[in-house]
Design a protein around this motif. Structure first.
Motif, PDB file in Angstrom:
ATOM      1  N   VAL A  37      31.984  53.770  63.861  1.00  8.29           N
ATOM      2  CA  VAL A  37      33.397  53.973  64.147  1.00  8.29           C
ATOM      3  C   VAL A  37      34.220  53.377  63.006  1.00  8.29           C
ATOM      4  CG1 VAL A  37      35.248  53.475  65.797  1.00  8.29           C
ATOM      5  CG2 VAL A  37      32.911  53.866  66.617  1.00  8.29           C
ATOM      6  N   PHE A  38      35.183  54.150  62.539  1.00  4.87           N
ATOM      7  CA  PHE A  38      36.037  53.708  61.443  1.00  4.87           C
ATOM      8  C   PHE A  38      37.499  53.814  61.874  1.00  4.87           C
ATOM      9  CE2 PHE A  38      32.032  54.816  59.671  1.00  4.87           C
ATOM     10  CZ  PHE A  38      31.819  53.848  58.708  1.00  4.87           C
ATOM     11  N   VAL A  39      38.240  52.728  61.670  1.00  7.83           N
ATOM     12  CA  VAL A  39      39.627  52.628  62.100  1.00  7.83           C
ATOM     13  C   VAL A  39      40.469  52.420  60.841  1.00  7.83           C
ATOM     14  CG1 VAL A  39      41.213  51.390  63.624  1.00  7.83           C
ATOM     15  CG2 VAL A  39      38.787  51.608  64.267  1.00  7.83           C
ATOM     16  N   LEU A  40      41.423  53.311  60.620  1.00 10.11           N
ATOM     17  CA  LEU A  40      42.183  53.274  59.384  1.00 10.11           C
ATOM     18  C   LEU A  40      43.616  53.721  59.604  1.00 10.11           C
ATOM     19  CD1 LEU A  40      41.349  56.397  57.258  1.00 10.11           C
ATOM     20  CD2 LEU A  40      40.256  56.006  59.453  1.00 10.11           C
ATOM     21  N   PRO A  41      44.512  53.352  58.681  1.00  8.66           N
ATOM     22  CA  PRO A  41      45.912  53.779  58.818  1.00  8.66           C
ATOM     23  C   PRO A  41      46.008  55.299  58.883  1.00  8.66           C
ATOM     24  CG  PRO A  41      45.702  52.088  57.118  1.00  8.66           C
ATOM     25  CD  PRO A  41      44.309  52.502  57.494  1.00  8.66           C
ATOM     26  N   LYS A 101      29.065  53.874  74.343  1.00  7.17           N
ATOM     27  CA  LYS A 101      28.155  52.887  73.777  1.00  7.17           C
ATOM     28  C   LYS A 101      28.926  52.098  72.733  1.00  7.17           C
ATOM     29  CE  LYS A 101      23.952  55.623  74.183  1.00  7.17           C
ATOM     30  NZ  LYS A 101      22.858  56.253  73.463  1.00  7.17           N
ATOM     31  N   GLU A 102      28.422  50.922  72.406  1.00  4.44           N
ATOM     32  CA  GLU A 102      29.033  50.150  71.330  1.00  4.44           C
ATOM     33  C   GLU A 102      28.413  50.588  70.013  1.00  4.44           C
ATOM     34  OE1 GLU A 102      29.406  45.912  71.673  1.00  4.44           O
ATOM     35  OE2 GLU A 102      29.721  46.059  73.838  1.00  4.44           O
ATOM     36  N   TYR A 103      29.270  50.955  69.093  1.00  4.47           N
ATOM     37  CA  TYR A 103      28.824  51.371  67.764  1.00  4.47           C
ATOM     38  C   TYR A 103      29.381  50.399  66.732  1.00  4.47           C
ATOM     39  CZ  TYR A 103      27.959  55.797  70.181  1.00  4.47           C
ATOM     40  OH  TYR A 103      27.517  56.764  71.059  1.00  4.47           O
ATOM     41  N   PRO A 104      28.697  50.282  65.587  1.00  8.66           N
ATOM     42  CA  PRO A 104      29.269  49.454  64.520  1.00  8.66           C
ATOM     43  C   PRO A 104      30.684  49.955  64.219  1.00  8.66           C
ATOM     44  CG  PRO A 104      27.062  50.199  63.930  1.00  8.66           C
ATOM     45  CD  PRO A 104      27.446  50.918  65.187  1.00  8.66           C
TER      46      PRO A 104
END
Length: 161
Positions: free
Chosen positions: A64-68, A113-116
């Motif tokens: 998972v990637f969180v970005l502006p 699920k929990e992902y990196p």
């Protein structure tokens, strides 16, 4: 007129359980357009509004990637961040099966699920960030440090400069 009560989402329940404070922001949303539309509708500066993208690595694992909202991922940096040879976006039709969410309301909090999870390092410079609450038209406003605490995210440079 009474303010409409928003039902708790999994993301909110997780933050409540961790005793992390957050603010719920909501707006009328019949169909998701994009994060920029969301930020503009709520009056949130674009640099404080973050989108969540799910990628699959060569090993078939998800991250998972969180970005502006205005930025684009640097796939080479993303692969390096999760120790993969390469990564690619999952197909829109697979979002629900992988995360439990639908397009437009995916959040790193409360997936099946929990992902990196990796958040772009610019979040650390923000007094707060806004991320989806897991429901269309609902956002969570919280400190980036609390988001990192709740998701176990690492803060790295994952965007094109």
């Amino acid at each position: 007129m009474a303010k409409e009560k928003i039902p708790k989402t999994n993301a909110m329940r997780i933050l409540d359980r961790l005793k992390i404070s957050y603010e719920v922001l909501s707006y009328q949303c019949d169909e998701f357009i994009d994060g920029i539309h969301t930020a503009d509708t709520l009056g949130i500066p674009h640099e404080n509004c973050f989108k969540t993208l799910v990628l699959q690595g060569k090993s078939k694992g998800y991250s998972v990637f969180v970005l502006p909202i205005e930025e684009e991922l640097n796939l080479k940096e993303c692969a390096k961040a999760v120790n993969e040879k390469s990564v690619e976006m999952i197909h829109v039709k697979d979002i629900n099966a992988v995360t439990g969410y639908i397009r437009g309301c995916c959040t790193a909090l409360g997936m099946k699920k929990e992902y990196p999870t990796i958040i772009h390092e610019s979040a650390l410079d923000c007094p707060y960030i806004c991320v989806s609450a897991g429901k269309l038209g609902v956002q969570l406003k919280l400190s980036p440090q609390d988001f990192i605490k709740a998701t176990g995210a690492k803060a790295l440079n994952i965007i094109h400069e």
